[in-house]
Design a protein around this motif. Structure first.
Motif, PDB file in Angstrom:
ATOM      1  N   GLY A 104     -17.432  -2.543   3.511  1.00  0.00           N
ATOM      2  CA  GLY A 104     -16.313  -2.334   4.424  1.00  0.00           C
ATOM      3  C   GLY A 104     -15.624  -3.631   4.788  1.00  0.00           C
ATOM      4  N   ASP A 105     -16.392  -4.703   4.933  1.00  0.00           N
ATOM      5  CA  ASP A 105     -15.836  -6.019   5.222  1.00  0.00           C
ATOM      6  C   ASP A 105     -14.963  -6.484   4.059  1.00  0.00           C
ATOM      7  N   ALA A 106     -15.471  -6.340   2.837  1.00  0.00           N
ATOM      8  CA  ALA A 106     -14.709  -6.753   1.661  1.00  0.00           C
ATOM      9  C   ALA A 106     -13.443  -5.914   1.510  1.00  0.00           C
ATOM     10  N   LEU A 107     -13.545  -4.612   1.744  1.00  0.00           N
ATOM     11  CA  LEU A 107     -12.401  -3.723   1.609  1.00  0.00           C
ATOM     12  C   LEU A 107     -11.302  -4.097   2.601  1.00  0.00           C
ATOM     13  N   ALA A 108     -11.672  -4.332   3.870  1.00  0.00           N
ATOM     14  CA  ALA A 108     -10.682  -4.668   4.885  1.00  0.00           C
ATOM     15  C   ALA A 108      -9.994  -5.996   4.579  1.00  0.00           C
ATOM     16  N   LYS A 109     -10.778  -6.998   4.177  1.00  0.00           N
ATOM     17  CA  LYS A 109     -10.198  -8.310   3.876  1.00  0.00           C
ATOM     18  C   LYS A 109      -9.291  -8.256   2.654  1.00  0.00           C
ATOM     19  N   ALA A 110      -9.725  -7.507   1.633  1.00  0.00           N
ATOM     20  CA  ALA A 110      -8.891  -7.369   0.437  1.00  0.00           C
ATOM     21  C   ALA A 110      -7.598  -6.631   0.769  1.00  0.00           C
ATOM     22  N   LEU A 111      -7.688  -5.610   1.619  1.00  0.00           N
ATOM     23  CA  LEU A 111      -6.505  -4.847   2.003  1.00  0.00           C
ATOM     24  C   LEU A 111      -5.516  -5.722   2.763  1.00  0.00           C
ATOM     25  N   ALA A 112      -6.005  -6.522   3.703  1.00  0.00           N
ATOM     26  CA  ALA A 112      -5.120  -7.420   4.457  1.00  0.00           C
ATOM     27  C   ALA A 112      -4.421  -8.405   3.519  1.00  0.00           C
ATOM     28  N   ARG A 113      -5.168  -8.977   2.617  1.00  0.00           N
ATOM     29  CA  ARG A 113      -4.585  -9.952   1.681  1.00  0.00           C
ATOM     30  C   ARG A 113      -3.515  -9.318   0.790  1.00  0.00           C
ATOM     31  N   GLU A 114      -3.859  -8.166   0.226  1.00  0.00           N
ATOM     32  CA  GLU A 114      -2.928  -7.535  -0.705  1.00  0.00           C
ATOM     33  C   GLU A 114      -1.679  -7.014  -0.004  1.00  0.00           C
ATOM     34  N   ILE A 115      -1.820  -6.503   1.211  1.00  0.00           N
ATOM     35  CA  ILE A 115      -0.645  -6.052   1.966  1.00  0.00           C
ATOM     36  C   ILE A 115       0.252  -7.239   2.297  1.00  0.00           C
ATOM     37  N   TRP A 116      -0.339  -8.355   2.697  1.00  0.00           N
ATOM     38  CA  TRP A 116       0.446  -9.552   3.010  1.00  0.00           C
ATOM     39  C   TRP A 116       1.224 -10.029   1.779  1.00  0.00           C
ATOM     40  N   GLU A 117       0.566 -10.020   0.654  1.00  0.00           N
ATOM     41  CA  GLU A 117       1.177 -10.589  -0.551  1.00  0.00           C
ATOM     42  C   GLU A 117       2.114  -9.625  -1.263  1.00  0.00           C
ATOM     43  N   ARG A 118       1.895  -8.309  -1.138  1.00  0.00           N
ATOM     44  CA  ARG A 118       2.646  -7.339  -1.940  1.00  0.00           C
ATOM     45  C   ARG A 118       3.413  -6.309  -1.126  1.00  0.00           C
ATOM     46  N   GLY A 119       3.195  -6.269   0.194  1.00  0.00           N
ATOM     47  CA  GLY A 119       3.747  -5.190   0.996  1.00  0.00           C
ATOM     48  C   GLY A 119       2.756  -4.046   1.103  1.00  0.00           C
ATOM     49  N   VAL A 120       3.001  -3.132   2.029  1.00  0.00           N
ATOM     50  CA  VAL A 120       2.017  -2.084   2.307  1.00  0.00           C
ATOM     51  C   VAL A 120       1.775  -1.194   1.097  1.00  0.00           C
ATOM     52  N   GLU A 121       2.853  -0.648   0.542  1.00  0.00           N
ATOM     53  CA  GLU A 121       2.678   0.325  -0.534  1.00  0.00           C
ATOM     54  C   GLU A 121       1.984  -0.288  -1.749  1.00  0.00           C
ATOM     55  N   GLN A 122       2.529  -1.375  -2.265  1.00  0.00           N
ATOM     56  CA  GLN A 122       1.950  -1.992  -3.455  1.00  0.00           C
ATOM     57  C   GLN A 122       0.605  -2.639  -3.151  1.00  0.00           C
ATOM     58  N   GLY A 123       0.419  -3.113  -1.915  1.00  0.00           N
ATOM     59  CA  GLY A 123      -0.870  -3.695  -1.536  1.00  0.00           C
ATOM     60  C   GLY A 123      -1.992  -2.682  -1.604  1.00  0.00           C
ATOM     61  N   VAL A 124      -1.750  -1.470  -1.083  1.00  0.00           N
ATOM     62  CA  VAL A 124      -2.757  -0.409  -1.138  1.00  0.00           C
ATOM     63  C   VAL A 124      -3.061  -0.034  -2.581  1.00  0.00           C
ATOM     64  N   ILE A 125      -2.026   0.138  -3.384  1.00  0.00           N
ATOM     65  CA  ILE A 125      -2.220   0.483  -4.796  1.00  0.00           C
ATOM     66  C   ILE A 125      -3.031  -0.590  -5.508  1.00  0.00           C
ATOM     67  N   SER A 126      -2.741  -1.866  -5.201  1.00  0.00           N
ATOM     68  CA  SER A 126      -3.460  -2.966  -5.844  1.00  0.00           C
ATOM     69  C   SER A 126      -4.944  -2.948  -5.499  1.00  0.00           C
TER      70      SER A 126
END
Length: 420
Positions: A104-126
């Motif tokens: 869960g820690d890894a998932l949350a951190k990865a989600l924050a990073r990807e949303i910051w870098e790609r935006g919400v939609e593409q971050g979640v997909i990534s």
């Protein structure tokens, strides 16, 4: 496995607090909350007027036992989010975050990073393109409440709209109604509104959700869970080969299947095994706290001198059923015939259940006769896999067959999933 809930708008804090007791059948090691007020995210029990809120009831499948590890606060640059999720991420150490303590820690951190870098939609997909396992999540973000159903639908999610907001939960029963979120659907509700799809695989709800885990009053796969369990009980009666006097069951989840089994055979159903209502679900209790001898009692007046058919929904480790068989015989049962409303569980689960090694499974390297001898029953019959599949339809049968929805190296996963 666990229970998750979230709400946005319209007394969100009160809504998630009221969900918590209706999610504790999915996890009772602890209850955690997060909320947003004035644009700031914090951990702790939310006020009624919070803009958004999350709740998590823990059944640990990764990380330490007995510690409330969710919700997780994750920050990347200027973005902070709070995340709760249901499932297991097998490859969490490969999501590219530094020193993750559990999945869960890894998932949350990865989600924050990807949303910051790609935006919400593409971050979640990534993020979901990298996950091996299953993950249904809810997250508080600066834009609102984010809800994502596992792309294969292995882990459930439901929603209910209110005039002033929305609520999401693992199960419809916690919402007092509502509808299921489609597999692979992501929803952002709040200051921004968006819907988008994550490329899904074939929809495969976890078979154990229908057999054991979910509440009988919930809707999964557009079916009432209780109806599925009744069908399993009737099918189990079709393969019966013995005679007996009464039907009993292991409380509580086996009751529905046992009722249908007894009715189909014209036998009386008796509450010959009772459970301490304060014991919780023994199967999802951390290993060092599991003591079925303290959780169950047998009623001698209902079984003395009788041949008893004992129905259970599934047989995983064999510890509960072995104890209950012994208690029934000590109470005077002449014979105890165990009937299981599902096939033998021979393989680990890497998608949200805490049996992640083959060695802990009673059916691993044992045939039915050896299992019967181990649990002390006079006979043992499982529901055949073919009948099981006919009733459940498209589902994840990995723990029964070893055929998982995604390719998994079982030996490697057995080592990695429990984590810290």
């Amino acid at each position: 496995m666990c229970g998750i809930g979230g709400a946005w708008g319209g007394r969100a804090g009160e809504r998630v607090r009221r969900m918590a007791p209706w999610l504790m059948h999915r996890g009772h090691e602890g209850v955690g909350y997060a909320y947003m007020k004035g644009g700031e995210i914090a951990l702790g029990e939310p006020r009624d007027d919070a803009e958004g809120a999350l709740v998590h009831t823990r059944y640990s499948t990764s990380g330490e036992y007995g510690v409330q590890l969710q919700p997780v606060l994750a920050k990347y640059r200027d973005l902070e989010i709070a995340v709760v999720f249901n499932g297991t991420v097998v490859n969490y150490k490969r999501l590219g975050v530094e020193s993750p303590s559990f999945d869960g820690d890894a998932l949350a951190k990865a989600l924050a990073r990807e949303i910051w870098e790609r935006g919400v939609e593409q971050g979640v997909i990534s993020v979901y393109s990298k996950i091996v396992g299953a993950a249904t999540l809810l997250a508080l973000t600066p834009w609102g409440l984010l809800a994502v159903r596992d792309p294969r639908g292995i882990r459930p999610l439901a929603y209910r709209l209110y005039g002033e907001g929305v609520a999401f939960s693992s199960e419809t029963v916690a919402l007092g109604g509502g509808q299921e979120v489609a597999p692979g659907l992501a929803v952002l509700y709040g200051k921004r509104m968006a819907f988008w799809k994550i490329p899904p695989g074939e929809a495969k709800i976890c078979a154990m959700e229908l057999v054991y885990f979910a509440h009988p009053a919930s809707i999964l796969g557009n079916r009432l869970v209780a109806d599925v369990r009744r069908a399993l009980g009737r099918a189990l009666a079709e393969v019966e080969t013995h005679n007996f006097d009464v039907v009993a069951y292991v409380p509580e989840t086996a009751r529905t299947a046992a009722e249908a089994f007894a009715e189909a055979l014209g036998k009386p159903l008796v509450d010959a095994v009772v459970k301490n209502r304060f014991a919780g679900r023994v199967f999802i209790t951390p290993p060092h706290l599991r003591n079925p001898g303290d959780a169950f009692r047998a009623v001698p007046q209902l079984v003395e001198g009788r041949r008893v058919a004992l129905v259970d929904d599934s047989l995983i480790r064999g510890t509960n059923i072995r104890t209950v068989v012994r208690l029934l015989k000590e109470a005077g049962a002449r014979e105890v015939h165990v009937r299981i409303a599902s096939p033998p569980v021979k393989w680990p689960c890497f998608f949200g259940m805490d049996f992640q090694t083959r060695r802990e499974l009673v059916a691993h390297k044992r045939d039915v006769e050896a299992i019967r001898a181990y649990i002390g029953a006079d006979s043992l019959i499982y529901l055949p896999l073919e009948k099981f599949r006919q009733i459940l339809g498209s589902a994840c049968y990995g723990c029964f067959t070893g055929e998982y929805p995604v390719q998994i190296n079982v030996e490697e996963a057995e080592v990695s999933t429990r984590g810290a």
